[in-house]
Design a protein around this motif. Sequence first.
Motif, short mmCIF file in Angstrom:
data_model
loop_
_atom_site.label_atom_id
_atom_site.label_comp_id
_atom_site.label_asym_id
_atom_site.label_seq_id
_atom_site.Cartn_x
_atom_site.Cartn_y
_atom_site.Cartn_z
N PRO A 1 0.62 -1.03 0.30
CA PRO A 1 0.00 0.12 0.16
C PRO A 1 0.83 1.46 -0.28
O PRO A 1 1.83 1.13 0.66
N THR A 2 0.19 1.81 -0.63
CA THR A 2 1.15 4.13 -0.81
C THR A 2 0.47 4.88 0.33
O THR A 2 1.26 5.60 0.33
N THR A 3 -0.08 4.55 1.21
CA THR A 3 -1.13 5.33 1.41
C THR A 3 -2.00 4.50 3.10
O THR A 3 -1.89 3.41 2.96
N LYS A 4 -2.60 5.19 3.78
CA LYS A 4 -2.85 4.42 4.97
C LYS A 4 -3.83 5.53 5.36
O LYS A 4 -3.99 6.75 4.68
N ASP B 1 -6.96 9.45 2.94
CA ASP B 1 -5.99 8.53 3.21
C ASP B 1 -4.32 9.59 3.29
O ASP B 1 -4.24 10.97 2.89
N PRO C 1 -0.08 9.64 2.56
CA PRO C 1 1.26 8.80 2.10
C PRO C 1 1.68 7.87 3.32
O PRO C 1 1.54 7.92 4.41
N VAL C 2 1.95 6.59 3.42
CA VAL C 2 2.95 5.45 4.27
C VAL C 2 4.15 6.52 5.22
O VAL C 2 3.48 5.71 6.16
#
Length: 143
Positions: A115-118, A126, A128-129
Amino acid sequence: MLKEFKKFLISGNVVDMAVGFIFGAAFATFVKSLVENVVMPPIGLLLGRVDFSQLFIPLDGNSYDNLAALEATGAPAIKFGVFMNDTISFLILGFVVFMFIKSYNKLKGEQVEAPTTKVCNDCAMDIPVAAKKCGHCGNCELK
């Protein structure tokens, strides 16, 4: 251009593709034989001793005893029995290819992208990680 073409021909993908075509043609012959010699005879027997490969409608208005007699005269005809056999062959071959591809994909395994987001704990947006603080609400400390 000739060098590129030579490189293309001797690359592994082309050889693999050629082997696939050869195997596919052999398998198609096998399926056609299976349909004509194993599947359709019992179906024809159940339907009153019908030989599907001999079902046709002559278009010249004449009557013929069998498909060989019709073809010997060169008369035009709708050969729906042959078409039915070919259709069943196609369906079996398509199903087998579908099952082969499905099995191949299962063996290959699904590649899940990281995943690139959280999601922010406070505002549910959302982000960025790699973020340490939410850019939307600015109030939360992210872990």
